[in-house]
Write an enzyme that holds these catalytic residues in place. Sequence first.
Site, PDB file in Angstrom:
ATOM      1  N   TYR A 178      40.055  28.983  26.895  1.00  0.00           N
ATOM      2  CA  TYR A 178      39.475  29.976  27.799  1.00  0.00           C
ATOM      3  C   TYR A 178      38.158  30.509  27.245  1.00  0.00           C
ATOM      4  CZ  TYR A 178      39.167  34.114  30.789  1.00  0.00           C
ATOM      5  OH  TYR A 178      38.751  35.074  31.675  1.00  0.00           O
ATOM      6  N   LYS A 182      34.412  30.200  28.914  1.00  0.00           N
ATOM      7  CA  LYS A 182      33.665  31.383  29.330  1.00  0.00           C
ATOM      8  C   LYS A 182      32.373  31.553  28.542  1.00  0.00           C
ATOM      9  CE  LYS A 182      36.236  32.773  32.715  1.00  0.00           C
ATOM     10  NZ  LYS A 182      35.726  32.783  34.109  1.00  0.00           N
TER      11      LYS A 182
END
Length: 281
Positions: A178, A182
């Site tokens: 993640y 991002k």
Amino acid sequence: MSKIALNDGVALITGAASGIGKETALALAEAGVRAIALADINEQGALEAAQESRRYAKHASYRSLAIKVDIVDEESVQTIVDTTFREFGRIDFSVNSAGMGNISGAITPNLAVDVFNKTVETNIKGTMLCVRAVAKVMADQGPLSYTSRHGTRSLGRGSIINVGSVNSHVAAPGMLSYTTSKHALIGITKSAAIDTLKSHIRVNAVCPSWVDTPMNHASLQRVPQLAQIIKAVSPLQQVATTDEVADYIVFLCSPSASYINGTSLVIDAGATLTAHVSRVT
């Protein structure tokens, strides 16, 4: 409730069936845009959000449209862009809210490659496809302008907002996939901003920490101790509301942000200012 008035413009929002995407659609309708295309892989949810947006719409001729999209599929992304342009004649505001959260708490030595691949494809490739397709349409359309007490101010040919995360700037244990995806979203934002300067398109990102969304609710179910972590880490001892993020997105679409480009705003009540944050009393 958004207090910024737009009074015109067409928006395309992905991830619009729930969470930040849905709240952004409601906020933009309330701000006065004339049309919104709400795209999501959950077509029924997008339809319900589109219907709800009409309750808040301020523009006399407001229209909303629900479209199904799979953001990792190039043809599907092109379809929502083409459909929005065909129906409304232009795209002034593009909000890329669709994505996936952290689905594995495995630390790096134990991380499953398929989890990494899925996260990267959704959050990086999906965002890239949306930015690329929308930027091409925006570059070929005339600029949008507003009249204020100082006269006419141009907004350029469009504003693109990518929804990142506080993990676009910091890391946390068990979130390699993640966090990587991002961080890459900031790279997409800055690169696209440079590439579209001559077209007068602005590209920015918002990077919230925990927000009261279905994605966060799922994380709380998967990691029950997260509620106590949030309370300890957040200076306000709570998650952000969706409108606290959506209002800033509306700001980035507005004349108030006409000189802001290539930036990313961390929306976390100050949680990442230091390695340790004392509780606010």
